[in-house]
Design a protein around this motif. Structure first.
Motif, PDB file in Angstrom:
ATOM      1  N   GLU A 138       0.527  -1.165  -0.101  1.00  0.00           N
ATOM      2  CA  GLU A 138       0.492   0.341  -0.253  1.00  0.00           C
ATOM      3  C   GLU A 138       1.158   0.736  -0.154  1.00  0.00           C
ATOM      4  N   ILE A 139       0.755   2.334  -0.291  1.00  0.00           N
ATOM      5  CA  ILE A 139       1.304   3.784  -0.774  1.00  0.00           C
ATOM      6  C   ILE A 139       0.254   5.040  -0.043  1.00  0.00           C
ATOM      7  N   VAL A 140       0.861   5.158   0.818  1.00  0.00           N
ATOM      8  CA  VAL A 140       0.615   6.433   1.741  1.00  0.00           C
ATOM      9  C   VAL A 140       1.607   7.257   1.664  1.00  0.00           C
ATOM     10  N   MET A 147       1.350   7.748  13.441  1.00  0.00           N
ATOM     11  CA  MET A 147       2.363   6.841  14.303  1.00  0.00           C
ATOM     12  C   MET A 147       2.201   5.167  13.399  1.00  0.00           C
ATOM     13  N   VAL A 148       3.062   4.526  14.619  1.00  0.00           N
ATOM     14  CA  VAL A 148       4.176   3.388  13.964  1.00  0.00           C
ATOM     15  C   VAL A 148       4.534   2.701  15.184  1.00  0.00           C
ATOM     16  N   ARG A 153       5.978  -8.682  16.597  1.00  0.00           N
ATOM     17  CA  ARG A 153       6.950  -8.757  15.440  1.00  0.00           C
ATOM     18  C   ARG A 153       6.677  -8.166  14.884  1.00  0.00           C
ATOM     19  N   LYS A 154       6.095  -7.596  14.856  1.00  0.00           N
ATOM     20  CA  LYS A 154       5.180  -7.208  12.923  1.00  0.00           C
ATOM     21  C   LYS A 154       5.252  -5.173  13.378  1.00  0.00           C
ATOM     22  N   THR A 155       4.376  -4.879  12.432  1.00  0.00           N
ATOM     23  CA  THR A 155       4.640  -3.189  12.655  1.00  0.00           C
ATOM     24  C   THR A 155       2.951  -2.947  12.748  1.00  0.00           C
ATOM     25  N   LYS A 156       2.318  -2.078  13.057  1.00  0.00           N
ATOM     26  CA  LYS A 156       0.624  -1.774  13.013  1.00  0.00           C
ATOM     27  C   LYS A 156       1.024  -0.289  12.833  1.00  0.00           C
ATOM     28  N   ASN A 161      -6.589   7.991   7.814  1.00  0.00           N
ATOM     29  CA  ASN A 161      -7.839   7.070   7.174  1.00  0.00           C
ATOM     30  C   ASN A 161      -8.229   6.324   7.265  1.00  0.00           C
ATOM     31  N   LYS A 162      -6.415   5.515   8.565  1.00  0.00           N
ATOM     32  CA  LYS A 162      -6.809   3.730   7.640  1.00  0.00           C
ATOM     33  C   LYS A 162      -5.966   3.340   9.055  1.00  0.00           C
ATOM     34  N   VAL A 163      -6.306   2.295   9.255  1.00  0.00           N
ATOM     35  CA  VAL A 163      -4.623   1.076  10.356  1.00  0.00           C
ATOM     36  C   VAL A 163      -3.701   0.728   9.385  1.00  0.00           C
ATOM     37  N   TYR A 164      -3.422   0.085   9.178  1.00  0.00           N
ATOM     38  CA  TYR A 164      -2.872  -0.755   8.095  1.00  0.00           C
ATOM     39  C   TYR A 164      -1.584  -1.870   9.022  1.00  0.00           C
ATOM     40  N   HIS A 165      -1.020  -3.031   8.780  1.00  0.00           N
ATOM     41  CA  HIS A 165      -0.580  -3.786   9.874  1.00  0.00           C
ATOM     42  C   HIS A 165       0.378  -4.403   8.347  1.00  0.00           C
TER      43      HIS A 165
END
Length: 232
Positions: A138-140, A147-148, A153-156, A161-165
């Motif tokens: 995804e491109i943002v 924030m990240v 062990r991964k990241t949110k 407008n949206k939350v990505y994992h």
């Protein structure tokens, strides 16, 4: 970049214009500048400016009310107040202003503040490698990231407008988010300082809803950087 100056004192309109032209000339940037001596003419222009410099005490409509009307039609507008009336500071901060400068203008502080405002308009994009997704990427816009946070062990990645994992770890995000407005108050977080709406010694609040701890080791350094941001 479209910029407007609105002040009923022509002396300060000319002063801001001079500073803007010098900065944009030295940095090789294009400047589309409009000047107004009252808020009514600025409102009636129906132009979507990137940055507007406002005085507060003006005839017909004051700068605070004018800022509210301008942001209603253009939510991404950056407001910068230049005024001799500091008792309006709290009202101005409620509008999420980027800067608040005293009259007369301090050139060094003005240029630092302008640089931060332009940085906030940055349209740089970043790729997010998505977790458990067929699309994969995804491109943002970088400045849309609030924030990240480390998540198993991964990241949110929280944006406006949206939350990505993401499959990327926090170390990768520290390398990706290389703009000066990204800070790490805690090893589990990277935050966009432009979204800080509350600050105290052991935590911050982002965008009026995300409570982020400041680790004990980082309190002094983070406070220093935050105070520098306010001073700019």
């Amino acid at each position: 970049m479209r910029i407007a100056i609105c002040d009923d004192d022509i002396k300060y309109v000319n002063d801001v214009e001079r500073h803007l032209k010098q900065y944009f000339s030295e940095h090789g940037l294009s400047l589309d500048l409009s000047k107004y001596n009252n808020g009514t003419d600025l409102l009636n222009s129906n132009i979507n400016f990137d940055i507007v410099f406002l005085d507060i005490e003006m005839p017909n409509i004051n700068g605070i009310e004018l800022g509210k009307k301008l942001q209603k039609s253009n939510p991404n507008l950056i407001l910068i107040y230049i005024t001799a009336y500091n008792h309006y500071l709290d009202d101005a901060l409620d509008l999420g202003i980027t800067r608040f400068f005293d009259k007369p203008i301090d050139s060094k502080r003005f240029y630092r503040g302008l640089e931060k405002a332009i940085e906030k308009l940055d349209q740089t994009e970043v790729q997010i490698h998505l977790k458990n997704s067929k699309n994969g990427i995804e491109i943002v816009k970088m400045n849309d990231i609030i924030m990240v946070e480390i998540e198993n062990r991964k990241t949110k990645i929280v944006t406006k407008n949206k939350v990505y994992h993401s499959n990327n770890g926090i170390k990768t995000w520290r390398e990706k988010l290389n703009k000066s407005y990204f800070e790490s108050p805690h090893n589990s977080f990277i935050v966009n300082a432009n979204y800080i709406t509350y600050f105290c010694k052991d935590h911050i609040i982002l965008d009026d809803k995300y409570n982020i701890p400041i680790s004990y080791r980082k309190r002094a350094e983070f406070k220093k950087k935050f105070m520098m941001l306010l001073e700019d």
